[in-house]
Design an enzyme around this catalytic site. Structure first.
Site, PDB file in Angstrom:
ATOM      1  N   HIS A   1      -8.065 -19.285  28.844  1.00 45.24           N
ATOM      2  CA  HIS A   1      -6.855 -20.046  29.123  1.00 45.24           C
ATOM      3  C   HIS A   1      -7.027 -21.528  28.838  1.00 45.24           C
ATOM      4  CE1 HIS A   1      -9.251 -20.364  32.839  1.00 45.24           C
ATOM      5  NE2 HIS A   1      -8.678 -21.554  32.989  1.00 45.24           N
TER       6      HIS A   1
ATOM      7  N   ARG B   1     -16.648 -23.616  28.972  1.00 43.99           N
ATOM      8  CA  ARG B   1     -15.800 -24.189  27.946  1.00 43.99           C
ATOM      9  C   ARG B   1     -16.066 -23.484  26.628  1.00 43.99           C
ATOM     10  NH1 ARG B   1     -17.611 -28.979  28.557  1.00 43.99           N
ATOM     11  NH2 ARG B   1     -16.351 -29.405  30.403  1.00 43.99           N
TER      12      ARG B   1
END
Length: 325
Positions: free
Chosen positions: A181, A201
């Site tokens: 997301h 990340r």
């Protein structure tokens, strides 16, 4: 000597986070008195090195950890305290994305415990404001496998396989651990999540951080955390005035929306946890038997589990109401 009778609706000093993707809406819309490009306001936090401090009443200056150690179940509820002890279980944020956030994923409880001795991160987003063409990235735009994902990653095509979802003010989403997301540019939202700051990340738009350095990617760690079959995340709910209506429920928290056009008494006798209100619009005075506190748009307040009833004095206000079922 502070006694248990001093518990009352508690507000906390916002913990403001400067981010390379941050903007100024937390100032202009929510009066956070921030300096710089502020991306996040941590409204209530028990995260290590980011523990909230009371900003109102006789307990002003006391930390959330101190409150837990002194008041225990009177603050959070017997069931919650038995399970979490002196760890506050939820984290409440306001997030202003002036630019796209990094594409990321969070581990579940099992993986987070194994790797970091931490909780996982189930979260909910409620859209507070959105500029034209604002969107979220939520999962993949095609049936995905680890092999296809790694191929796209190796060929620098990660953005081609991500699902982009347009959003509007009032939309809400539950993001389970494993959901790839990102919050898109122009989106302002409220976030409710498990107490965790573990983020893997995946992609950061080839953008340096506030110090001019490229931020670390967590490609290998993310691989085991990604749910390649993540399901629908958008929530469908109705709205009606002067009654709490359910937005969404997870294993870790439940969220209602409360839209008030008149004074309202909220009884908590059937609840077994604390309750948190995030003010979305308007203003209200929250009263107990011996205390009253104003809450305005953009502020957050914690109602200790010991309190069984509060009164809202208002003619126009709306809230997210959050508790642990």
């Amino acid at each position: 000597m502070i006694t248990i009778s001093t518990l009352y609706p508690l507000k906390f000093e916002p913990i403001l986070k400067e981010k390379v993707w941050g903007g100024n809406k937390l100032n202009t819309l929510f009066q956070k008195e921030a300096i710089g490009e502020i991306g996040e306001s941590w409204e209530i936090s028990g995260v290590n090195e980011n523990v909230s401090v009371v900003s109102n009443g006789s307990l002003k200056g006391k930390s959330l950890n101190w409150l837990l150690e002194v008041y225990k179940h009177k603050l959070v509820g017997r069931k919650v305290y038995r399970h979490f002890g002196n760890t506050f279980p939820l984290l409440f944020k306001l997030i202003d994305a002036c630019e796209d956030l990094s594409v990321q994923v969070h581990p579940d409880d099992f993986l987070a415990k194994k790797r970091h001795n931490s909780f996982g991160k189930t979260e909910m987003w409620y859209i507070l404001d959105v500029e034209k063409e604002g969107r979220l990235i939520l999962g993949f735009n095609e049936k995905m496998s680890q092999k296809k994902y790694l191929k796209a990653l190796s060929e620098n095509r990660i953005t081609e396989i991500l699902k982009s979802e347009p959003v509007k003010k009032g939309d809400a989403f539950i993001l389970k651990p494993g959901t790839v997301h990102a919050i898109g540019a122009g989106v302002l939202l409220a976030e409710i999540q498990q107490t965790s700051d573990i983020t893997y990340r995946i992609y950061d738009w080839e953008r340096p951080d506030t110090n001019g350095q490229m931020r670390q990617l967590h490609t290998d760690l993310a691989l085991d955390a990604i749910d390649f079959n993540s399901s629908k995340t958008k929530l469908e709910f109705s709205e009606e005035k002067n009654i709490p209506l359910t937005i969404g429920t997870t294993d870790f928290f439940s969220v209602n929306k409360l839209i008030l056009s008149q004074n309202y008494i909220r009884n908590f006798e059937v609840k077994t946890s604390f309750t948190v209100y995030m003010c979305l619009e308007g203003t209200a005075i929250i009263e107990t038997d011996n205390y009253s506190e104003e809450i305005i748009k953009g502020q957050t307040i914690l109602i200790p589990a010991q309190l069984t009833e509060i009164k809202f004095n208002t003619n126009s206000a709306s809230f997210l109401e959050v508790y642990i079922p």
